[in-house]
Write an enzyme that holds these catalytic residues in place. Structure first.
Site, PDB file in Angstrom:
ATOM      1  CB  CYS A 147      -0.921   0.008   1.222  1.00 39.50           C
ATOM      2  SG  CYS A 147      -1.951  -1.466   1.371  1.00 39.50           S
TER       3      CYS A 147
ATOM      4  CG  LEU B  41      -1.437  -4.494  -4.252  1.00 41.04           C
ATOM      5  CD1 LEU B  41      -2.127  -4.345  -5.600  1.00 41.04           C
ATOM      6  CD2 LEU B  41       0.071  -4.649  -4.448  1.00 41.04           C
TER       7      LEU B  41
ATOM      8  N   GLY C 209       2.482  -3.008   4.172  1.00 34.56           N
ATOM      9  CA  GLY C 209       3.328  -4.169   4.403  1.00 34.56           C
ATOM     10  C   GLY C 209       2.533  -5.412   4.720  1.00 34.56           C
TER      11      GLY C 209
ATOM     12  CG  ASP D 179      -1.690  -7.924   7.561  1.00 34.24           C
ATOM     13  OD1 ASP D 179      -2.652  -7.382   6.987  1.00 34.24           O
ATOM     14  OD2 ASP D 179      -0.535  -7.915   7.090  1.00 34.24           O
TER      15      ASP D 179
END
Length: 645
Positions: free
Chosen positions: A2, A51, A76, A100
């Site tokens: 991202c 993304l 990440g 996450d």
């Protein structure tokens, strides 16, 4: 993967304009084409480009806790997020997504800054705790994901994943930093925390910034993790333990809700990752792994070795021939990197990223093996040179060997075994300066020879070698290899290798993961005794031995191929264009260079008597950057510390 952008003013309670945040977000859209999100409130604005990789439906950002008191923008992957979720749920936290990202929010509430010690993965994030009035900017331990920041004239802190996000703000200062320019020409990149712009910094790897509402000034970044600075005794069965650790690291990084593949060069590192991934995928029954290779015609072509390994492992193989015009490509580097970047292997790296993105959204890479397990040839040379240094008292070494180095002719075009001037010079120096010369692209005499007088004056007292010398001094003085690895882990790895892979992959919206850079594997591998990493003329000795049951001997012990095309011949073939770009236009108008010296450099290379390919590439990249920044007419003499305007 991202893109993050944000604005924070600790003292002014005004609400940042959403239009400004959107401009910043649009500038990093390539990092996250699947979605966007923005949030603004007094003091703070956050923006995110997504993304989608994990929890495609539920992972939108900025993400907030259920009560809305804590928000985060994250770039990440957190590979242990499932374990963190179980631990946090047992402590009473309620999760609403599978993402996450949410583990960071609840982890902050449970552990505060201690959450950084618990995260395993690659990350950069901005977390806002409204109740505490605290903004946390953090970056992963090895520097896989970027975070840049700078102060606007009104005291607002602007931060972003890439330079483009900051430069989307008209008020962001654009002053060239002469020390950063010198570092770039010396090393091929601008090392953290500098950037090419004097008013913009990079958050170093393994560091965080904690800002508080109401407090004036910008605090210094603080470190939360440190790689080993001394070795450990050899484990009982180091090869077997390494194989198990590598398997675990690769398996953890296979998590994805979108198609995943791997880069495969036919070298040891990427082959190790692919072999582990292929076995894990087969055991999980999730289908064959796709591999991606770029090669160049000739003896250095990596495609045959990669295809052979893919066939052996039963993997799908995609390969293309690399055809690159490096003179033209130099102009594109500023658009990709946001500042001058001198590693020309970035050009084929972009090509393999494009190839992979046609088939997958996530790819594994073998990056990190050379740094962690001592694969670079310069490590072998440094260890040998240090043994010679210790055999001679410093005064004798400097007088005798230094005298030989001064007298020996410079033979750039001679066979390698006749080019002893550099070797003698490096041995005559102390260990840190000697190692610096092995990583230096353009030595001081070459750099200062092409600078204009005002730039030379602005650089008085600056030494790109100082950072490397200081890092090596932090390590065990008896472990020359670890000293060199430790310096690279803080400079070359985050400044060159990981910048190259992040920016080229993100330019095509591809997430790239290097499992060898699992931070626990890095700490374990670096602390191994030197004899397990360097022995018998081979680097990465322990890694080769660990992979012996899985990979063919010719791959493990064969000659290393280079991942790049020859650039020197192209510069000679396009000599007129090269000379024009080096001596005219923005290079002449900037006032930074002696254009006569640049012309002589180009002519010497064209004649074939000297090989100035690396210098010419870096200068062509710089020319493209200056043209893109519209810095023509900015003379070095117009500033004292920063150069430019």
């Amino acid at each position: 993967m991202c893109g993050i952008v944000g604005l924070f003013h600790p003292q002014l309670p005004s609400v940042p304009e959403l239009g400004m945040l959107r401009r910043m977000g649009d500038a990093v859209r390539h990092r996250g084409p699947d979605g966007e999100g923005f949030h603004a409130e007094p003091h703070l604005g956050l923006g995110h480009r997504r993304l989608s990789i994990v929890d495609l439906a539920g992972g939108a950002q900025p993400m907030a806790t259920e009560d809305g008191a804590v928000l985060v923008c994250f770039n990440g992957e957190i590979y242990n997020h499932a374990a963190l979720k179980r631990e946090l749920e047992a402590a009473g936290h309620r999760f609403r997504t599978r993402s996450d990202t949410e583990s960071i929010l609840h982890g902050w509430r449970e552990w505060g800054l201690g959450v950084l010690d618990r995260l395993k993965g690659m990350f950069a994030f901005a977390l806002w705790d409204r109740e505490r009035g605290e903004l946390l900017l953090a970056r992963d331990r090895l520097g896989e994901k970027p975070m840049l920041y700078g102060l606007l004239p009104d005291g607002t802190l602007a931060f972003a994943s890439e330079m483009a996000g900051l430069l989307a703000l008209p008020a962001m200062p654009r002053r060239l930093d002469p020390a950063a320019l010198d570092d770039y020409l010396a090393l091929g990149y601008v090392p953290d925390p500098r950037t090419i712009h004097a008013g913009i910094s990079r958050l170093p790897a393994a560091h965080f910034l904690l800002l508080r509402r109401g407090e004036a000034g910008l605090p210094a970044p603080r470190r939360y993790w440190q790689p080993p600075r001394a070795g450990m005794p050899a484990p009982a069965d180091a090869a077997r333990e390494l194989a198990a650790r590598l398997d675990a690291a690769v398996s953890a990084q296979l998590m994805s809700d979108v198609p995943l593949g791997a880069f495969l060069s036919g070298g040891v590192d990427s082959s190790a990752v692919v072999a582990c991934a292929a076995r894990a995928v087969a055991e999980a029954g999730t289908g064959p792994l796709a591999t991606f290779t770029i090669g160049f015609d000739g003896p250095e072509d990596e495609r045959p070795a990669a295809a052979a390994l893919a066939a052996r492992l039963g993997l799908a193989s995609h390969a293309e021939a690399g055809r690159v015009d490096y003179v033209a490509a130099a102009r594109d580097q500023a658009a990709i990197f946001g500042e001058p970047f001198g590693d020309h292997s970035a050009v084929p790296t972009l090509a393999v990223c494009r190839l992979a993105r046609q088939h997958v959204t996530v790819a594994l890479s073998g990056d990190g093996g050379d740094e962690v397990f001592a694969g670079y040839r310069r490590y072998r040379f440094h260890s040998l040179a240090e043994a010679v240094r210790r055999a001679f008292p410093a005064p004798v070494r400097k007088r005798l060997i230094g005298g030989l180095a001064a007298a020996y002719p410079k033979l750039d075009r001679a066979p390698r075994w006749l080019r002893a001037k550099s070797t003698l010079t490096e041995i005559s120096l102390d260990a840190a300066l000697g190692y610096y010369r092995t990583v230096c692209k353009l030595h001081e005499e070459r750099r200062r020879g092409v600078y204009a007088a005002p730039l030379r004056a602005a650089l008085d007292g600056h030494a790109p070698s100082a950072r490397i010398a200081a890092l090596m001094a932090e390590c065990d003085p008896d472990d020359a290899l670890l000293q060199a690895q430790y310096a690279d882990l803080h400079t070359y790895l985050p400044g060159d290798i990981l910048v190259k892979t992040d920016r080229t992959a993100m330019a095509v919206s591809l997430e790239l993961r290097p499992p060898i850079l699992d931070h626990e594997l890095v700490a374990w591998g670096m602390a191994l005794p030197a004899k397990l990493k360097l022995r018998g003329g081979f680097g990465k000795r322990i890694l080769r031995e660990a992979l012996a049951p899985q990979l063919p001997a010719e791959l493990l012990w064969g000659r290393k191929r280079g991942f790049a095309d020859s650039i020197g011949g192209q510069f000679r073939a396009q000599a007129a264009t090269v000379r024009t770009r080096l001596t005219g236009g923005v290079m002449a108008e900037s006032g930074l260079f002696d254009v006569g010296a640049l012309g002589r450099l180009a002519d010497e290379h064209t004649s074939g008597r000297f090989d100035h390919a690396q210098a010419i590439w870096q200068l062509l990249v710089l020319e493209g950057f200056l043209a893109r920044q519209d810095l023509a007419g900015v003379a070095a003499s117009r500033a004292s510390a920063p150069v430019g305007a």
